[in-house]
Write a protein that holds these residues in place. Structure first.
Motif, PDB file in Angstrom:
ATOM      1  N   THR A  65      20.042  13.991 -18.573  1.00  0.00           N
ATOM      2  CA  THR A  65      18.799  13.236 -18.322  1.00  0.00           C
ATOM      3  C   THR A  65      18.942  12.231 -17.195  1.00  0.00           C
ATOM      4  OG1 THR A  65      19.414  11.570 -19.973  1.00  0.00           O
ATOM      5  CG2 THR A  65      18.114  13.449 -20.742  1.00  0.00           C
ATOM      6  N   THR A  66      20.064  12.230 -16.484  1.00  0.00           N
ATOM      7  CA  THR A  66      20.313  11.193 -15.480  1.00  0.00           C
ATOM      8  C   THR A  66      20.877  11.819 -14.208  1.00  0.00           C
ATOM      9  OG1 THR A  66      20.842   9.665 -17.280  1.00  0.00           O
ATOM     10  CG2 THR A  66      21.409   8.968 -15.058  1.00  0.00           C
TER      11      THR A  66
ATOM     12  N   THR B  21      20.384   5.023  -9.864  1.00  0.00           N
ATOM     13  CA  THR B  21      20.443   5.954 -10.992  1.00  0.00           C
ATOM     14  C   THR B  21      19.035   6.269 -11.445  1.00  0.00           C
ATOM     15  OG1 THR B  21      22.576   5.049 -11.695  1.00  0.00           O
ATOM     16  CG2 THR B  21      21.341   6.337 -13.300  1.00  0.00           C
TER      17      THR B  21
ATOM     18  N   GLY C 212      16.931   7.866 -14.289  1.00  0.00           N
ATOM     19  CA  GLY C 212      17.058   8.239 -15.692  1.00  0.00           C
ATOM     20  C   GLY C 212      15.754   8.725 -16.277  1.00  0.00           C
TER      21      GLY C 212
ATOM     22  N   THR D 130      18.925  19.466 -13.460  1.00  0.00           N
ATOM     23  CA  THR D 130      19.642  18.755 -14.522  1.00  0.00           C
ATOM     24  C   THR D 130      20.269  19.771 -15.470  1.00  0.00           C
ATOM     25  OG1 THR D 130      17.577  18.625 -15.769  1.00  0.00           O
ATOM     26  CG2 THR D 130      18.184  16.713 -14.432  1.00  0.00           C
TER      27      THR D 130
END
Length: 1176
Positions: free
Chosen positions: A623-624, A667, A669, A699
């Motif tokens: 998810t990041t 980042t 997220g 991802t």
């Protein structure tokens, strides 16, 4: 009494069940009671490093220093208990220093193990790396001095002012253990010379002096914003140690210092306290104390503050999460040891075999946490250790591999062939083994990638009903190596020849991810990364690049060679959104196209705007995404900040994220797993937006919040278990009905019924609806359950099914295998059944071969039913050495062969000498114990027969006494045949004979005569060899009287020792008779019908006879008394040997044997006064 007996029975049952289980669960062959530990000593001091091992003796203990064996001398040597003693520790340079890491190595017959590492350090203290420096401060402010030194053990640091020691902590003065001196609210009296003193067991050092000059404070004092003059530093602290975070601030008014964590977690108030005026100390630090700590200095009553932060890393020694377990595997099988550990920093795993490091080769592979040994050989039987080590320490775990041998394993599968079926499948075919193919129960197909190092080997087990298998889970365009192993219940064949084959190419699984930037308003630089092998599925031969404007539908295409990874699109229009996509191709065809990626070309302007940054995207988790960038090297325009855009490929673009000009990472997220995202970054300044950089990224998959809300799938149904062998059960189940066609994986749970130790439950993974569960215990009831996994979700366990394994094939060979030569070309082999409880033998296999045939691997085979424990080996050749071995079998398979027994056929057999006593033969003792032995039934029958004979003798003696014949009782001495010198072995029977009762048994044959109890020969064997047939000599039994003046010549020709009897005693002897009438049975079984001991000796403690069952008992004392060495000679009879008896009258009557039946012989005795003599 009933309750007491019941309680006793329960206790015995507990020990009978618990002790074997505890022996399996505990590794008791060899382990350490004491291990060395880290120690710090002074130079020239004595030190003892403890090491004490326990196990089966003898145990040899050696010491290693830095992995090299320690050379012992007068100063360094091993004590009797295994500890290492160093009388004077030396600290010389290089290898001559005693400092280092020490381990002790303990070894016994099972293998060797290493202890944990212990570091020997010589106490020392170096010079200062940081000295205090002079400072000038105003009155009322703060002063700080620091010093730093390297020492072991860590030193105690104190401070002196003008050579007077300062207190460690006062209201204004704080001395930190790290070597920092803090003075708050400086006064004029604090001025002077400061120095730090460091002390440990090795020495004491003093730093240079630094002066503190105090100046008057200005009046009035002006307000000052808070300023941190000494903030916390990033530190790494070992577990259970103390961490000190310094925070010293100045300002007017005096700032207030507070602490918090960056992750908003509360600070542990039990292990944390404030030292001095704002320093934070964490005692007994634990992993949860790790993180970013922020020191905040705030002006009282205002919102003016400043912050300084530091990261605390908690270092932890390695600890095992999963440790290896001892295994028992057949020869040519596969063993897998697992060793997983955790620690900070990440520990390294090293495998040892008997104390030596294991290296990867063709059979042995080491992965992240696994040690896999394929095609096990006998040399793999050893003790294995997993050593997990990092900077904080090391830990070891021990496991043993026991290799089960099988002599009659099948030969390797032959003529292996591999044919490529598709891009992911290869057909493997082979022929059955040339030898023992009927004993094969399964085949194991092994395959792995041929390129690269430490590739994991995969194994598939199939039944013995086919010799073809399709491996269909391969990667396209890869080379693979294959081999096949045939398995039997107690072992496996050698591996077949290796076969190499490659899979076909396939179209690429997906397109590369694009990165778009502009160098000018009229171009777009398109770049991409080459596809990994799993996605390319072959050699990429070409790329097709398509692009268009967002307002038009006309698509421009161009093809690029497969080696290119970038292309510049030129002659474009400024300030226009372009859509670009790419597709890759192999020799098979084109793959799937990527989605359109948008990019706006810059505006056509002479203003200087920032060029496109160099953007790099990296997925941190599902998810990041981490975005990193830097300005282009040729960028000359100023940058005020950055704007970051991102959106899912099918969604519209979000509002930009504003970033500072000093930022170079960000980042992203809150993303969805397994989605493709489009990220755009541009720099801007006062002129406007600069050139943008566009890039796409996917991802990885994980369990998202949305997935967790989905109910679990149903479990598998119709689980069926079928026993395959004594160690394997075949499982089959049905897959629940799904609307989706997603791939499904299964987990199989297996454990014995009633298992209490949850760590012994076996979990297996598969992606098909059947599985052969192997390496189970024979004759054991197991329970099985299955669950499935789909889209990161798991079903409940299926209903439990139960199934028992078959009993296993014999694991032990027959015992007490004996070989006796009974004729010139015939030998008798006898043995006992394997010493296994509740074990039924269906047949025995006897292999024998001469030396030449044995070298050629050519054995002759005999097979006997399970109830027979002897066999005849016929047609043996003279002057040959034969090798004999026996194995037992049941319905589940064949057991191992016994140790090979040697039999030598001598050329001088015809001379009458027993070949078992051949002179100068190294094997003479091998056959001296090759007699027949009695089992319990035979002993019972013989005992009853002897008792009946004694009763008859007593009745006869009573009748004779009643007739008035006077006789005296006298002891009877038995002598062997006369020779020149006494035999060395003659003392044994004599000594035992003296201990016997004076009552004399009447032997049916002389002590030196033996007959074959199971053969078909008429041959009679005495201690010196076979007795030659002589038709002219008759066996007659008679009573006799002693004659002390017997002619010496007659004595020398005697074949058997004469005995002198007192007048009352009756004895029987016989003369040899080998002339047998045609009506008499020719087999030796006819001789066994006589009551008594057919091979008995008056000097032995018991009797030797072979019962009809074919089994026998063994008495080592009897074997010693009956054996004779090549140099043995029988004593000659002299006058002294005759005793003091009065030998007078000659023989008047004879007792003759009359044969009533083949199994019933009787005799008539006649007794006279005087001594008896035997006529040669």
């Amino acid at each position: 009494m009933a309750p007491v007996k019941k309680k006793l029975y329960q206790r015995l049952l507990f020990f009978a069940v618990f002790l074997p289980v505890s022996g399996v669960l505990c590794f008791s062959e060899l382990f350490f009671i004491k291990e060395p530990h880290d120690v710090t000593v002074l130079r020239k001091e004595a030190v003892i490093l403890d090491c004490q091992a326990h196990g089966e003796a003898p145990i040899d203990v050696r010491w290693l220093k830095n992995g090299v064996r320690v050379v012992e001398n007068e100063r360094v040597y091993t004590l009797s208990n295994g500890s290492l003693y160093i009388s004077e520790v030396e600290s010389r340079r290089g290898d001559k220093s005693d400092e280092g890491f020490y381990q002790c190595l303990a070894q016994n017959k099972y293998g060797a193990i290493l202890s944990q590492k212990a570091r020997l350090t010589i106490a020392s203290i170096s010079s200062f790396s940081i000295q205090p420096t002079s400072i000038v401060v105003t009155e009322g402010s703060v002063a700080r001095f620091s010093c730093k030194i390297s020492a072991h053990p860590p030193p105690i640091i104190t401070w002196e002012l003008n050579r007077v020691t300062l207190p460690l902590t006062t209201e204004r003065i704080t001395v930190l253990p790290s070597g920092v001196l803090q003075i708050h609210g400086v006064q004029r009296a604090d001025a002077g010379n400061y120095r730090c003193i460091t002390t440990n067991i090795a020495s004491r050092r003093r730093s240079t002096e630094a002066s503190l000059t105090v100046t008057p404070a200005p009046n009035p004092q002006l307000p000052q914003r808070p300023r941190i003059i000494a903030g916390p530093q990033n530190i790494s602290v070992s577990l259970h140690q103390s961490a000190i975070l310094e925070c010293m601030a100045t300002g007017n008014p005096r700032p207030i210092i507070s602490w918090s964590r960056a992750d908003s977690k509360s600070i542990d108030v039990y292990n944390t306290k404030v030292l001095g005026n704002g320093n934070l100390i964490i005692t007994d630090i634990k992993p949860q104390h790790g993180g970013v700590y922020m020191c905040r200095a705030t002006t009282p009553g205002t919102r003016n503050y400043t912050v300084s932060s530091a990261n605390v890393t908690v270092l932890a020694p390695p600890s095992l999460v999963e440790w290896p377990e001892s295994l028992t595997r057949p020869r040519a099988g596969t063993a897998r040891f697992v060793c997983q550990a955790e620690g900070v920093p990440t520990p390294q795993i090293t495998w040892f075999k008997n104390g030596e490091r294991v290296h990867s080769n063709g059979r042995i592979k080491m992965y992240n946490s696994k040690l896999v040994i394929n095609q096990i050989i006998p040399e793999d039987d050893a003790i294995y250790q997993c050593q997990v080590e990092n900077e904080q320490g090391s830990v070891l775990s021990v496991a043993r591999l026991i290799v089960v041998m099988s002599e009659d394993r099948p030969s390797a599968p032959r003529n292996i062939r591999a044919d490529t079926v598709s891009s992911s499948a290869i057909l493997l075919a082979w022929e059955r083994p040339l030898y023992n193919a009927d004993k094969v129960i399964a085949y194991s197909v092994h395959y792995m990638k041929a390129e690269g190092l430490n590739n994991e080997e995969y194994q598939v087990v199939i039944g013995n009903d086919t010799t073809r298998y399709i491996i269909d889970d391969l990667e396209p365009a890869r080379n693979y190596t294959f081999y096949v192993v045939a398995y039997m219940p107690m072992g496996a064949s050698r591996m077949s020849d290796h076969m190499f084959q490659h899979t076909l190419e396939d179209v690429p699984l997906r397109a590369p991810e694009l990165s778009l930037t502009s160098r000018s308003p009229t171009d777009i630089q398109v770049s991409w990364q080459p596809l990994p092998d799993k996605l390319s599925r072959g050699h990429v031969s070409a790329y097709r690049l398509s692009y268009r404007t967002s307002a038009e539908s006309t698509v421009s295409q161009l093809e690029l060679p497969g080696e290119k990874t970038q292309h510049l699109l030129e002659n474009l229009q400024p300030d226009i959104i372009y859509l670009v996509r790419i597709v890759a191709a192999t020799s098979i065809g084109w793959g799937e196209q990527s989605a359109w990626t948008s990019h706006r070309t810059p505006k056509a302007s002479s203003a200087r705007v920032p060029l496109a940054p160099e953007l790099h995207l990296e997925p941190l988790n599902c998810t990041t995404i981490l975005a990193r960038w830097q300005l282009a090297p040729r960028n000359s325009a100023s940058v005020q900040g950055y704007r970051l855009f991102y959106h899912e490929e099918t969604q519209s673009e979000n509002a930009p994220i504003q970033l500072r000009a000093s930022d170079h990472t960000h980042t992203i997220g809150g993303l969805d797993p397994r989605k493709k995202y489009h990220v755009k970054l541009l720099a801007y300044n006062f002129v406007g937006d600069g050139y943008q950089a566009d890039q796409t990224i996917s991802t990885p998959g994980c369990v998202s919040v949305r997935d967790r809300l989905v109910p679990p799938p149903p479990p598998p149904h119709n689980v069926i278990a079928k026993t395959n062998s004594s160690t394997a059960v075949f499982l089959h189940w049905g897959r629940p009905a799904f609307t989706s066609s997603n791939s499904v994986n299964y987990t199989v749970r297996c454990n014995p019924v009633g298992l209490q130790n949850a760590s012994l439950v076996l979990y297996l993974q598969t992606n098909v609806q059947s599985l052969l569960v192997q390496d189970l215990e024979p004759n054991t009831k197991y329970e099985f359950a299955i669950r499935l996994h789909i889209d990161q979700l798991s079903s409940p366990w299926s209903p439990v099914v139960y199934q028992s394994t078959f009993p296993e094939a014999p694991t032990l060979p027959p015992s007490n295998v004996k070989v006796t030569l009974i004729e010139e070309d015939t030998a008798l082999v006898s043995w006992k059944p394997p010493e296994e409880p509740n074990f039924a033998v269906t047949r025995y296999t006897i292999l024998y071969a001469s030396r030449n045939a044995w070298l050629a691997g050519e054995w002759q085979v005999l097979q006997k039913e399970g109830s027979i424990t002897m066999a005849l080996l016929e047609n043996l050749k003279p002057e040959q050495m034969y090798f004999v071995k026996v194995s037992a079998s049941n319905n589940m398979g064949d057991g191992p062969f016994s140790q090979t027994v040697e039999l030598t056929i001598r050329a001088d057999h015809a001379s009458g000498l027993d070949p078992r006593l051949s002179r100068g033969s190294a094997h003479s003792t091998v056959f001296s114990d090759g007699f027949y032995h009695l089992d319990q039934k035979s002993m019972t029958g013989i005992t009853v027969g002897v008792c009946i004979a004694f009763i008859c003798i007593i009745i006869c003696a009573f009748i004779i006494v009643c007739r008035g014949k006077n006789r005296k009782s006298s002891a009877v001495k038995m002598y062997r045949e006369g020779m020149s010198t006494p035999a060395s072995a003659a003392g044994h029977p004599g000594s035992e004979g003296q201990a016997e009762s004076a009552d004399v048994t009447v032997p049916m044959m002389s002590q030196n005569h033996f007959i074959d109890a199971k053969g078909g020969s008429n041959l009679i064997i005495n201690s010196l060899g076979p007795v030659k047939p002589n038709p002219e000599r008759k066996n007659t039994w008679f009573s006799f009287s002693s004659n002390r003046n017997k002619d010496s010549k007659t004595l020398q020709n005697m074949r058997h020792g004469s005995a002198c009897f007192q007048p009352v005693t009756t004895a029987l002897t016989y003369e040899e008779e080998l002339s047998i009438s045609p009506d008499q049975p020719s087999t030796l079984q006819s001789l066994l019908g006589r009551p008594g001991d057919s091979e008995g000796s008056s000097s032995s403690e018991g009797s030797h006879a072979t019962g009809d069952s074919g089994r026998y008992s063994h008495d080592e004392t009897e074997m010693t008394n009956l054996s004779s060495s090549p140099s043995s000679r029988l004593p000659s009879l002299s006058a002294e040997d005759s005793g003091g008896s009065d030998c007078s009258s000659p023989v008047e009557e004879k007792s003759e044997w009359t044969e009533k039946s083949p199994t019933d012989l009787k005799f008539v005795e006649s007794v006279e006064n005087g001594c008896c003599q035997h006529e040669a």
